[in-house]
Design a protein around this motif. Structure first.
Motif, PDB file in Angstrom:
ATOM      1  N   VAL A 111      -4.805  55.524  24.387  1.00  0.00           N
ATOM      2  CA  VAL A 111      -4.297  55.073  23.093  1.00  0.00           C
ATOM      3  C   VAL A 111      -3.284  56.079  22.565  1.00  0.00           C
ATOM      4  O   VAL A 111      -3.589  57.270  22.432  1.00  0.00           O
ATOM      5  N   ASP A 112      -2.108  55.613  22.262  1.00  0.00           N
ATOM      6  CA  ASP A 112      -1.040  56.473  21.742  1.00  0.00           C
ATOM      7  C   ASP A 112      -1.182  56.567  20.229  1.00  0.00           C
ATOM      8  O   ASP A 112      -0.636  55.750  19.484  1.00  0.00           O
ATOM      9  N   ALA A 113      -1.954  57.543  19.759  1.00  0.00           N
ATOM     10  CA  ALA A 113      -2.206  57.711  18.327  1.00  0.00           C
ATOM     11  C   ALA A 113      -2.296  59.200  18.043  1.00  0.00           C
ATOM     12  O   ALA A 113      -3.335  59.829  18.260  1.00  0.00           O
ATOM     13  N   SER A 114      -1.206  59.777  17.578  1.00  0.00           N
ATOM     14  CA  SER A 114      -1.145  61.211  17.285  1.00  0.00           C
ATOM     15  C   SER A 114      -0.751  61.431  15.831  1.00  0.00           C
ATOM     16  O   SER A 114      -0.089  60.588  15.215  1.00  0.00           O
ATOM     17  N   SER A 115      -1.154  62.567  15.304  1.00  0.00           N
ATOM     18  CA  SER A 115      -0.867  62.857  13.907  1.00  0.00           C
ATOM     19  C   SER A 115      -1.005  64.348  13.664  1.00  0.00           C
ATOM     20  O   SER A 115      -1.387  65.124  14.548  1.00  0.00           O
ATOM     21  N   LEU A 116      -0.705  64.740  12.448  1.00  0.00           N
ATOM     22  CA  LEU A 116      -0.938  66.113  12.018  1.00  0.00           C
ATOM     23  C   LEU A 116      -2.433  66.350  11.894  1.00  0.00           C
ATOM     24  O   LEU A 116      -3.166  65.499  11.383  1.00  0.00           O
ATOM     25  N   SER A 117      -2.886  67.479  12.370  1.00  0.00           N
ATOM     26  CA  SER A 117      -4.298  67.842  12.303  1.00  0.00           C
ATOM     27  C   SER A 117      -4.433  69.266  11.807  1.00  0.00           C
ATOM     28  O   SER A 117      -3.585  70.115  12.101  1.00  0.00           O
ATOM     29  N   ALA A 118      -5.503  69.517  11.059  1.00  0.00           N
ATOM     30  CA  ALA A 118      -5.793  70.895  10.670  1.00  0.00           C
ATOM     31  C   ALA A 118      -6.324  71.687  11.855  1.00  0.00           C
ATOM     32  O   ALA A 118      -6.460  72.911  11.776  1.00  0.00           O
ATOM     33  N   ALA A 119      -6.651  71.004  12.940  1.00  0.00           N
ATOM     34  CA  ALA A 119      -7.132  71.598  14.201  1.00  0.00           C
ATOM     35  C   ALA A 119      -8.544  72.140  14.077  1.00  0.00           C
ATOM     36  O   ALA A 119      -9.425  71.740  14.825  1.00  0.00           O
ATOM     37  N   ASP A 120      -8.777  73.042  13.161  1.00  0.00           N
ATOM     38  CA  ASP A 120     -10.099  73.639  12.972  1.00  0.00           C
ATOM     39  C   ASP A 120     -10.855  72.786  11.959  1.00  0.00           C
ATOM     40  O   ASP A 120     -11.078  73.201  10.823  1.00  0.00           O
ATOM     41  N   MET A 121     -11.254  71.588  12.369  1.00  0.00           N
ATOM     42  CA  MET A 121     -11.795  70.593  11.438  1.00  0.00           C
ATOM     43  C   MET A 121     -13.281  70.836  11.182  1.00  0.00           C
ATOM     44  O   MET A 121     -14.128  69.964  11.391  1.00  0.00           O
ATOM     45  N   CYS A 122     -13.613  72.014  10.715  1.00  0.00           N
ATOM     46  CA  CYS A 122     -15.006  72.423  10.605  1.00  0.00           C
ATOM     47  C   CYS A 122     -15.638  72.024   9.275  1.00  0.00           C
ATOM     48  O   CYS A 122     -14.935  71.780   8.293  1.00  0.00           O
ATOM     49  N   PRO A 123     -16.969  71.995   9.219  1.00  0.00           N
ATOM     50  CA  PRO A 123     -17.655  71.555   8.005  1.00  0.00           C
ATOM     51  C   PRO A 123     -17.457  72.466   6.797  1.00  0.00           C
ATOM     52  O   PRO A 123     -17.805  72.078   5.688  1.00  0.00           O
ATOM     53  N   ASP A 124     -16.927  73.677   7.005  1.00  0.00           N
ATOM     54  CA  ASP A 124     -16.709  74.558   5.850  1.00  0.00           C
ATOM     55  C   ASP A 124     -15.248  74.596   5.413  1.00  0.00           C
ATOM     56  O   ASP A 124     -14.921  75.295   4.440  1.00  0.00           O
ATOM     57  N   ASN A 125     -14.387  73.861   6.065  1.00  0.00           N
ATOM     58  CA  ASN A 125     -12.967  73.864   5.708  1.00  0.00           C
ATOM     59  C   ASN A 125     -12.632  72.671   4.820  1.00  0.00           C
ATOM     60  O   ASN A 125     -11.711  71.900   5.085  1.00  0.00           O
ATOM     61  N   ASN A 126     -13.391  72.517   3.760  1.00  0.00           N
ATOM     62  CA  ASN A 126     -13.192  71.412   2.840  1.00  0.00           C
ATOM     63  C   ASN A 126     -13.876  71.739   1.519  1.00  0.00           C
ATOM     64  O   ASN A 126     -14.616  72.726   1.409  1.00  0.00           O
TER      65      ASN A 126
END
Length: 376
Positions: free
Chosen positions: A201-216
């Motif tokens: 599936v060709d679906a790319s986007s900007l990501s924070a990369a380190d999508m951890c439970p404390d980064n919010n």
């Protein structure tokens, strides 16, 4: 001047605020103590002359150069998104950003370490919804993000580092298997390097990369995403798979209650499917299996290497982690499923048995919120 976010001197904080004050045209005064952070950053809340507050983040050392370029570029590209801090001002020398203050609150990791199962499930779904929103908004900002990173960097910066990480893991697993007396053929792990090219599936986007439970930040208005120091452009499946592994790059890597994780993943797919309908179909099921197993091999190498090399484990009472041998065992058992990488399934099973025996590894416990509030 050298410092770290764990021991910022008053003079260093004052210097940082002086630069930030100049950038926003308002005298800033520090509020409270600096936020707990990492060796890469100093983060403080500051009050402006009109009584409002902002957050100032300064990037330290050589690692800080790339972190600044990525985060400032991501926040600038996502202006108006609403689920990330707004970029108020920035400075390239010294490297810092001024962001609007989203206020006080808990993060998903706090909730997972708590005792409220219903709240944990709801917050997990809220995290998935916020990430889906990021992916939908971020799909349109590649050019702005890439141009921003290049403009803020002294040299070239990879927009997606995962291919390189997979290559490194393919090499390291040969060494780790030897250390565990598990025989493998030369080049057995090279299949990991083919993963990016096998996504359907060709679906790319900007990501924070380190999508951890404390980064919010969790508040009454929803969940906001923080910390874009590692921001990159990559297929969205890598972030979705965080719910399946779970949390491959994170300290708070406790197991998730299966039904809650499935609901969160379903929420993410439903929302992202509005932009990429193929995310709702079987080709994405394939990609999700592929990313899940690839994350298991990646994170497994990162977690096993310190055990094999005899490196002492650093503990932080504020960030209780599962036992590292248990994490490695869980990751290898995930890899042993072999639905997407059957070439490595038997090897993963052998490695899992070796880790279980060598390090007395057992299952990673459920996050306390899903285990009656008990941290095992």
């Amino acid at each position: 001047m050298t410092t770290t976010s764990t021991d910022p001197t008053p003079d260093f904080v004052a210097e940082t605020l002086a630069v930030a004050s100049d950038r926003i045209g308002s005298q800033l005064a520090v509020v409270g103590e600096p936020f707990p952070g990492s060796r890469r950053t100093l983060v403080v809340r500051a009050r402006t002359s009109d009584g409002s507050t902002v957050v100032v983040k300064r990037y330290l050392g050589d690692e800080g150069a790339e972190a600044y370029a990525r985060e400032a570029s991501a926040l600038a590209a996502l202006a108006g998104f609403g689920r990330t801090p707004s970029l108020v001002a920035e400075c390239g020398d010294p490297r810092l950003v001024v962001m609007d203050d989203l206020g006080e609150g808990q993060h998903l990791a706090d909730v997972l370490l708590g005792a409220d199962e219903d709240r944990a499930a709801a917050t997990l779904a809220g995290w998935a919804t916020a990430v889906a929103g990021l992916h939908r908004a971020g799909r349109q900002v590649r050019d702005a993000f890439e141009a921003g990173v290049l403009a803020r960097s002294a040299g070239p910066v990879e927009l997606d580092g995962l291919p390189g990480l997979l290559e490194a893991a393919a090499t390291d697993w040969g060494r780790l298997a030897t250390a565990l007396d598990v025989p493998v053929a030369d080049g057995a792990f090279d299949v990991l390097t083919t993963v990016p090219g096998r996504l359907r599936v060709d679906a790319s986007s900007l990501s924070a990369a380190d999508m951890c439970p404390d980064n919010n930040l969790v508040s009454d208005s929803g969940l906001a995403l923080l910390d874009f120091e590692f921001a990159l452009w990559r297929p969205v499946v890598w972030d979705a798979a965080y719910l399946r592994v779970p949390w491959p790059t994170c300290w708070c890597a406790w197991s998730l209650e299966a039904a809650a994780a499935d609901v969160a993943l379903g929420r993410w797919r439903e929302e992202v499917g509005k932009s990429w309908p193929a995310v709702l179909g079987p080709d994405f099921d394939h990609d999700l299996d592929l990313a899940t197993e690839a994350w298991a091999w990646l994170a497994g190498s990162w977690c096993l290497a310190p055990l094999v090399d005899g490196e002492p484990r650093r503990t932080n009472p504020l960030k209780p982690m599962p036992r590292m041998p248990d994490r490695v065992l869980g990751l290898l058992r995930t890899a042993a499923a072999g639905r997407a990488l059957p070439e490595l399934a038997d090897t993963a099973a052998q490695l899992a048995r070796a880790v279980e025996v060598t390090y007395a590894a057992t299952d990673v416990p459920l996050a306390p919120a899903f285990a009656g509030g008990v941290l095992r």
